[in-house]
Design an enzyme around this catalytic site. Sequence first.
Site, PDB file in Angstrom:
ATOM      1  N   HIS A  54       5.097   6.928  -6.004  1.00  0.00           N
ATOM      2  CA  HIS A  54       5.630   8.013  -5.172  1.00  0.00           C
ATOM      3  C   HIS A  54       4.582   8.594  -4.222  1.00  0.00           C
ATOM      4  O   HIS A  54       4.830   8.759  -3.037  1.00  0.00           O
ATOM      5  CB  HIS A  54       6.191   9.139  -6.055  1.00  0.00           C
ATOM      6  CG  HIS A  54       7.606   8.932  -6.452  1.00  0.00           C
ATOM      7  ND1 HIS A  54       8.644   9.595  -5.868  1.00  0.00           N
ATOM      8  CD2 HIS A  54       8.150   8.098  -7.356  1.00  0.00           C
ATOM      9  CE1 HIS A  54       9.795   9.197  -6.403  1.00  0.00           C
ATOM     10  NE2 HIS A  54       9.510   8.280  -7.313  1.00  0.00           N
ATOM     11  N   ASP A  68       7.750  15.300  -1.582  1.00  0.00           N
ATOM     12  CA  ASP A  68       8.580  14.273  -2.189  1.00  0.00           C
ATOM     13  C   ASP A  68       9.954  14.913  -2.363  1.00  0.00           C
ATOM     14  O   ASP A  68      10.056  16.071  -2.798  1.00  0.00           O
ATOM     15  CB  ASP A  68       8.003  13.867  -3.547  1.00  0.00           C
ATOM     16  CG  ASP A  68       8.633  12.583  -4.064  1.00  0.00           C
ATOM     17  OD1 ASP A  68       9.862  12.568  -4.280  1.00  0.00           O
ATOM     18  OD2 ASP A  68       7.918  11.596  -4.238  1.00  0.00           O
TER      19      ASP A  68
END
Length: 454
Positions: free
Chosen positions: A20, A119
């Site tokens: 990520h 994110d």
Amino acid sequence: PVMPSTVLHVAVLAFPFGSHAGPLLSLVRRIAAVAPNVTFFFFSTEKSNASIFSGMEKEDLGNIKPYNVYDGLSDNYVPSGHPLEPVNRFINATPGNYRVAMQKLVAENGKSFSCLITDALLWFGGEMAEEMNAKWVPLWTAGHHSLLVHVLTDVLRQKIGCNDVCEDQNIDFIPGLSAVKVADLPEGVVTGELDAPFSVMIHKMGLMLPRATAVAVNSFQGINPLIVDELKSRFQQLLNVGPFILTTQQPFLPDDHGCLEWLSKHRNASVAYISFGTVVTPPPQELTALADALEECEFPFLWSFRGNAEKLLPKGFLEKTRTKGKIVPWAPQLDILKHASVGVFVTHSGWNSILETIVGGVPMVCRPFFGDQNLNTRLIETVWEIGVGVDNGVFTKSAVLKALELTLSSEKGKLMRQKIAMFKESAMKAAKPNGNSQTNLKTLVELVTTENST
Ligand code: UDP
């Protein structure tokens, strides 16, 4: 228009697990390089920062400044061995851990943040941005189809129910998802523990994203036009800015184990490359089945293997396959997938792996494990027709042999190569100057380098 004299502060909030934080950093570096009037404060855990910033000098970072946030584990934390435990503890420490670190910086600098790039999983970035009158740009690091599933989780729960679901039912009531079955949905949407920390987080994300200034996605328009349109109708702005491997500068990939040289010794499109990403290890009986198939088949293989191969693979396997196989602890995957000798990628269907194999033009044999991997596999097999699953979804010797045969030496395999070449072309087109992803990147830079007017 950008006012070069105004110095802006942007907070970047990374999710510190799986693949990520790396892609988020790629995007931020791309923006930062053309936004000298902006300082980017990059918040993640110490461990994640150490990994993604490793090998980078202060000068390389320029206007990006890494900051650590609490990982949710106390000093005397003893791992229970459950892989999700650190993730859950981290989620439970949010949003406080980010908030503390951000407030400290604002106090020190006497300047608040004009924009939060986060994110997408960190949905609370939207609330924080609203409190600060800042912009919120969440980045979704996976495919459009899984994003749509999370945005429409309430609709799915209402239509399918959450008890005794019919796993074989097709999601034909959502545009672009009619080939998807209930069984393909990530756990936590309609099945599994709906109140687990991760399920709650991603559900809230789906509800929050329509409030974002713009949602950025590491993908490209042409891979899924129908779903892209559906998402566009639900977001204020959807910006496809990927694949990052084509639109952003990538970290150098060392080839410590001589994989590329080894590949050059093999015929075009003949080698099976095997890797299950950074999180997954298949269970012992499946590792054995995969090894048995690799030993028996005619194809050479290159395996990026986590853990002790000697111990985990069948006795004598390494010895017997020495001339046709190579096992390494880590591989320069993107370069491998771009190498002409690779003919198939045996994968867990992680999103970064899929983008990389599209750019390499290599079809897949898929063995998904969790999260979006089942959904990805369904699209790969049924919608995009660029790979196959294995019979009954688990590695058995015969299932692997069949899938390798199909992808490496049948007419169907050739068709898959042709299809994946089309997606590759579409990705390359989007990443060209003035291509769709590049235009969207310009929009994103404009957005990040200017302040909210109110
Ligand atoms: N990767 C790599 N070498 C390896 C194994 C993995 O470079 O030996 C990289 C791969 O190129 C990809 C990432 O690790 O960029 C895995 O990401 P993905 O989204 O596929 O899976 P995850 O790790 O999130 O499960």
